[in-house]
Design an enzyme around this catalytic site. Structure first.
Site, PDB file in Angstrom:
ATOM      1  N   ASP A  29      16.338   7.623  22.485  1.00 26.85           N
ATOM      2  CA  ASP A  29      16.207   7.529  23.856  1.00 26.85           C
ATOM      3  C   ASP A  29      14.205   8.137  22.781  1.00 26.85           C
ATOM      4  O   ASP A  29      14.201   8.389  22.056  1.00 26.85           O
ATOM      5  CB  ASP A  29      16.834   8.328  25.012  1.00 26.85           C
ATOM      6  CG  ASP A  29      16.385   8.843  25.910  1.00 26.85           C
ATOM      7  OD1 ASP A  29      15.423   7.582  26.219  1.00 26.85           O
ATOM      8  OD2 ASP A  29      16.561   9.775  26.716  1.00 26.85           O
ATOM      9  N   TRP A  34       7.635   6.380  23.105  1.00 23.16           N
ATOM     10  CA  TRP A  34       6.954   6.229  22.511  1.00 23.16           C
ATOM     11  C   TRP A  34       5.629   4.802  22.109  1.00 23.16           C
ATOM     12  O   TRP A  34       4.559   5.441  21.878  1.00 23.16           O
ATOM     13  CB  TRP A  34       7.135   5.672  20.817  1.00 23.16           C
ATOM     14  CG  TRP A  34       7.108   6.059  19.717  1.00 23.16           C
ATOM     15  CD1 TRP A  34       6.837   6.638  18.613  1.00 23.16           C
ATOM     16  CD2 TRP A  34       6.972   4.064  18.978  1.00 23.16           C
ATOM     17  NE1 TRP A  34       6.522   6.652  17.342  1.00 23.16           N
ATOM     18  CE2 TRP A  34       5.656   5.289  17.552  1.00 23.16           C
ATOM     19  CE3 TRP A  34       6.632   3.370  19.242  1.00 23.16           C
ATOM     20  CZ2 TRP A  34       5.798   4.747  16.469  1.00 23.16           C
ATOM     21  CZ3 TRP A  34       5.253   2.142  18.199  1.00 23.16           C
ATOM     22  CH2 TRP A  34       5.948   2.937  17.038  1.00 23.16           C
ATOM     23  N   THR A  75      26.295  -0.400  29.503  1.00 22.52           N
ATOM     24  CA  THR A  75      26.823  -1.005  30.517  1.00 22.52           C
ATOM     25  C   THR A  75      25.584  -0.271  31.485  1.00 22.52           C
ATOM     26  O   THR A  75      25.164  -2.070  32.378  1.00 22.52           O
ATOM     27  CB  THR A  75      27.962  -0.757  31.180  1.00 22.52           C
ATOM     28  OG1 THR A  75      28.018   0.834  31.373  1.00 22.52           O
ATOM     29  CG2 THR A  75      29.266  -1.131  30.110  1.00 22.52           C
ATOM     30  N   ASN A  77      22.043  -0.664  31.162  1.00 23.28           N
ATOM     31  CA  ASN A  77      21.320  -1.386  30.888  1.00 23.28           C
ATOM     32  C   ASN A  77      20.872  -2.939  31.041  1.00 23.28           C
ATOM     33  O   ASN A  77      19.693  -2.837  30.714  1.00 23.28           O
ATOM     34  CB  ASN A  77      20.618  -1.563  28.793  1.00 23.28           C
ATOM     35  CG  ASN A  77      20.676   0.086  28.192  1.00 23.28           C
ATOM     36  OD1 ASN A  77      20.613   0.574  27.262  1.00 23.28           O
ATOM     37  ND2 ASN A  77      20.055   1.183  29.160  1.00 23.28           N
TER      38      ASN A  77
HETATM   39  C1  FPP Z   1      16.445   3.442  24.729  1.00 25.44           C
HETATM   40  O1  FPP Z   1      15.134   3.663  24.408  1.00 25.44           O
HETATM   41  C2  FPP Z   1      16.662   3.089  23.310  1.00 25.44           C
HETATM   42  C3  FPP Z   1      17.503   1.895  23.782  1.00 25.44           C
HETATM   43  C4  FPP Z   1      17.716   1.655  25.479  1.00 25.44           C
HETATM   44  C5  FPP Z   1      17.939   0.945  22.345  1.00 25.44           C
HETATM   45  C6  FPP Z   1      17.770   1.480  20.955  1.00 25.44           C
HETATM   46  C7  FPP Z   1      18.262   0.269  20.599  1.00 25.44           C
HETATM   47  C8  FPP Z   1      17.578   0.352  19.005  1.00 25.44           C
HETATM   48  C9  FPP Z   1      17.008   1.455  18.199  1.00 25.44           C
HETATM   49  C10 FPP Z   1      18.410  -1.216  17.924  1.00 25.44           C
HETATM   50  C11 FPP Z   1      19.050  -0.906  17.291  1.00 25.44           C
HETATM   51  C12 FPP Z   1      19.889  -1.939  16.733  1.00 25.44           C
HETATM   52  C13 FPP Z   1      20.935  -2.374  15.933  1.00 25.44           C
HETATM   53  C14 FPP Z   1      21.293  -3.632  15.726  1.00 25.44           C
HETATM   54  C15 FPP Z   1      22.369  -2.086  16.660  1.00 25.44           C
HETATM   55  P1  FPP Z   1      14.628   3.525  26.134  1.00 25.44           P
HETATM   56  O2  FPP Z   1      14.009   2.656  26.529  1.00 25.44           O
HETATM   57  O3  FPP Z   1      15.197   4.224  26.934  1.00 25.44           O
HETATM   58  O4  FPP Z   1      12.898   4.928  26.064  1.00 25.44           O
HETATM   59  P2  FPP Z   1      12.989   5.576  27.405  1.00 25.44           P
HETATM   60  O5  FPP Z   1      13.120   6.344  27.547  1.00 25.44           O
HETATM   61  O6  FPP Z   1      11.209   6.149  26.749  1.00 25.44           O
HETATM   62  O7  FPP Z   1      11.977   4.031  27.728  1.00 25.44           O
END
Ligand code: FPP
Length: 251
Positions: A29, A34, A75, A77
Site C-alpha cells: 500500500d 508516494w 476485486t 480495485n
Molecule cells: C496500492 O497502492 C497498490 C496497488 C493497488 C497496486 C500494486 C501493484 C504493483 C506494485 C505492481 C505489481 C506487479 C506485478 C507484476 C506483480 P495505492 O495505489 O492504494 O496507494 P495509495 O493508498 O497511496 O493510494
C-alpha cells in the site's frame, strides 16, 4: 561429492535462520501517496512499486524464505479510475513478459490467484505462459493475488464443495478444514506466517481471510515504494520477537 546445501549466508547476523517465516504475504500500500508526495502521477508509484517487489522477492529467495504472496489487485480495485486500472493491467503484462527470463534464472515459481477470468485476454495469456514455464522451479514460490478477494475466494470454494455434495460425491461429514482449504486458490501452499502491510493502515482489506488466521501482522508507516531490505529486516526482527501461541498457553 554431495551437492552443497542451499546456503543462506546473506542473512543478517541477528536473525535466526531456523525461525524465519516460511511464507510472507504483503499488502503493497502507498504507491499513490508516494507519487503524490513527489508531484508525480499515481502510476509512477505503481511503477516504482514493481521495483520494490522485485527486490523483496530476491531478498526472500536469498534468505531462504520459500514463499512470498503479494496483493497486486483486489476485486475492489476495479472501482479506481479507468486509466489507472488500464495502466495496472498493462504493467502486470509487461512485467511478466520482461521478467520471465530472470524468474527462470532465479528459480522462481510464479502463480496467480484470484478470478483471472475477468482480466484482459492478453494478460491471461501472459499469466498462463509464465505459470507453465516456471511450474517446476523450486527457488521460491511467488504468488500474485490479482482480481483477488478473500470473501469471493471463500464463496467459490463453498460452491465447489456444495456441487460435490449435491452430486453425491462427498457427504456433509466429509467437509472439514482440510477439505475446505483444498478448494481455496492457495491449495498446496502453507498459510502465511507473516503479513506485512505498508503505509500504516491497520486492516487486511479482504486479503487471504482464511489463510491469515494465525499470521503475525506487521504494519509500517513506510510507503510501499520505499520498503527496502532494511525495512524487511526490521519486519523479520519484529516477527522473531513475537510469541506465537496459536491460541494455546505456554507449557
Ligand atoms: C496500492 O497502492 C497498490 C496497488 C493497488 C497496486 C500494486 C501493484 C504493483 C506494485 C505492481 C505489481 C506487479 C506485478 C507484476 C506483480 P495505492 O495505489 O492504494 O496507494 P495509495 O493508498 O497511496 O493510494
Amino acid at each position: 561429492m554431495t551437492a552443497e546445501p542451499l546456503v543462506h549466508s546473506l542473512i543478517p547476523d541477528d536473525l535466526e535462520a531456523s525461525r524465519l517465516p516460511q511464507h510472507v504475504a504483503v499488502i503493497m500500500d502507498g504507491n499513490g501517496r508516494w507519487a503524490r508526495q513527489r508531484g508525480l502521477p499515481r502510476i509512477m508509484g505503481h511503477r516504482r512499486g514493481v521495483d520494490t517487489l522485485k527486490k523483496l522477492l530476491r531478498c526472500c529467495r536469498d534468505w531462504g524464505i520459500p514463499a512470498l504472496t503479494a496483493y497486486a489487485f483486489s476485486t475492489e480495485n476495479w472501482g479506481r479510475p479507468l486509466e489507472e486500472v488500464d495502466f495496472l493491467m498493462t504493467l502486470f503484462e509487461r512485467v511478466l513478459r520482461q521478467e520471465l527470463a530472470e524468474m527462470m534464472a532465479e528459480d522462481v515459481c510464479i502463480r496467480f490467484v484470484g478470478d483471472l477470468t475477468a482480466l484482459p485476454r492478453s494478460l491471461r495469456e501472459e499469466i498462463e505462459r509464465a505459470m507453465a514455464k516456471t511450474v517446476d522451479n523450486r527457488g521460491i514460490r511467488f504468488t500474485v493475488a490479482t482480481n483477488y478477494g478473500g470473501r469471493q475466494e471463500i464463496v467459490q470454494a463453498c460452491r465447489a464443495i456444495a456441487a460435490l455434495a449435491q452430486e453425491g460425491k462427498i457427504a456433509l461429514d466429509d467437509i472439514d478444514e482440510t477439505l475446505f482449504q483444498q478448494y481455496l486458490y492457495t491449495a498446496g501452499t502453507a498459510d502465511p506466517d507473516l503479513l506485512i502491510r505498508t503505509s500504516g493502515e491497520m486492516r487486511i482489506s479482504n486479503f487471504l481471510l482464511w489463510q491469515l488466521a494465525y499470521a503475525e501482522i506487521y504494519v509500517t508507516n513506510t510507503l510501499w515504494p520505499d520498503f527496502d531490505q532494511t525495512e524487511f529486516h526490521q519486519a523479520l526482527s519484529a516477527y522473531q520477537r513475537r510469541d506465537r501461541r496459536f491460541g494455546k498457553v505456554q507449557p
